[in-house]
Design an enzyme around this catalytic site. Structure first.
Site, PDB file in Angstrom:
ATOM      1  N   HIS A  57     -32.605 -94.570  41.950  1.00 46.92           N
ATOM      2  CA  HIS A  57     -31.966 -95.411  40.931  1.00 46.92           C
ATOM      3  C   HIS A  57     -30.608 -94.823  40.519  1.00 46.92           C
ATOM      4  CE1 HIS A  57     -36.376 -96.173  39.995  1.00 46.92           C
ATOM      5  NE2 HIS A  57     -35.933 -97.382  40.192  1.00 46.92           N
ATOM      6  N   SER A  75     -41.175 -94.779  42.439  1.00 49.80           N
ATOM      7  CA  SER A  75     -41.872 -94.468  41.180  1.00 49.80           C
ATOM      8  C   SER A  75     -43.365 -94.317  41.442  1.00 49.80           C
ATOM      9  CB  SER A  75     -41.637 -95.589  40.170  1.00 49.80           C
ATOM     10  OG  SER A  75     -40.253 -95.818  40.055  1.00 49.80           O
TER      11      SER A  75
END
Ligand code: PAF
Length: 281
Positions: A37, A186
């Protein structure tokens, strides 16, 4: 850095930026931010006057038996990371504000949502396309940044942006990997030590497949068979191993031009995906 929790305030902020004539780079996320990210944010920072990040675990893209409730939420840490990466605003809407009841419309992209992850996750891409469309409407970005790891998601988003004449440039960014090659996700935090070790087979197999193609093995059935033999040794369950045309995920029988090799497999309860795009001369 502004932290904005209401849709109304976000729209007000975004419109004021537009009136000022500045470009907005947008990075939509579900939080639990990692280096992948951050690479999107840094790219957005370089290419735009303002950077807006959204953190929203979107219920619409999770199936009834998926990990919506358990999905890691790490807001405090995420905000520190966004600030360090140079975000100007972080948007953290509440579900009830974001999807005002009744919400009866959704975006459905035909064809390309049906194979690969669309098989095990029916409705997933409608959820993704709908949330991204709503976020685009609210933020009205100049450019939006997505990781190539969710390759099918990227193709779906590019398609509806084109189909619906949105003036937003969609930018796919390289997959960021751990030192040992595991694609950042994640969901990696669901892995035990043993599962994490075994999950390395995904990237190793993609690299091996790239070599096979270079050596002249371009028959898709043969490639998939060889890859399956490798992944089966380590994964608890293989979801799919596919070689598709990179531009539109069309089925192919022989590798030509640009192809994407995409894999999904379970290691314990974690379903991991990975891919590699290969362009032949
Ligand atoms: O890739 C993700 O994190 C999500 O699918 C996205 C694009 C933020 C939509 O919820």
């Amino acid at each position: 850095m502004k932290v904005i929790r209401s849709k109304h305030k976000l729209i007000k902020y975004a419109r004021s930026q537009q009136r000022a004539g500045v470009s907005i780079g947008f990075v939509p996320t579900m939080g639990c931010l990692h280096a992948g990210h951050l690479s999107l944010m840094r790219r957005a920072r370089k290419e735009n006057d303002r950077v807006v990040v959204s953190i929203f675990v979107n219920p619409l893209q999770f199936g009834p038996h998926e990990d919506f409730a358990a999905y890691p939420r790490t807001e405090k840490k995420d905000l520190v990371l966004c600030s360090a990466a140079g975000a100007d605003a972080v948007y953290l809407p509440a579900v009830v504000d974001f999807y005002k009841e009744p919400c009866l419309s959704s975006i459905h992209v035909r064809g390309i949502t049906e194979g690969l992850c669309g098989v095990a996750r029916p409705g997933h891409f409608d959820g993704v396309a709908t949330v991204v469309m709503k976020l685009f409407q609210q933020v009205r970005p100049t450019r939006a940044y997505f990781g190539n790891k969710d390759y099918q998601q990227l193709v779906v988003i590019k398609q509806f942006v084109k189909d619906l004449d949105l003036s937003i440039t969609i930018i796919g960014c390289p997959i960021v990997r751990e030192k040992d090659g595991l694609a950042m996700s994640s969901r990696n935090r669901y892995l035990s030590e043993d599962e994490r070790m075994r999950a390395l087979v995904l990237n190793k197999t993609l690299l091996r497949a790239a070599e096979w193609i270079k050596e002249g093995i371009t028959d898709v059935a043969a490639l998939r068979k060889r890859m399956k033999a490798l992944i089966n040794k380590q994964a608890d369950k293989v979801d799919y191993i596919e070689v598709r045309r990179a531009a539109d995920l069309r089925k192919i029988s022989t590798c030509r031009g640009s192809v994407v090799i995409a894999v999904a497999a379970y290691f314990g309860k974690a379903r991991l995906i990975d891919n590699k795009v290969i362009t032949m001369k």
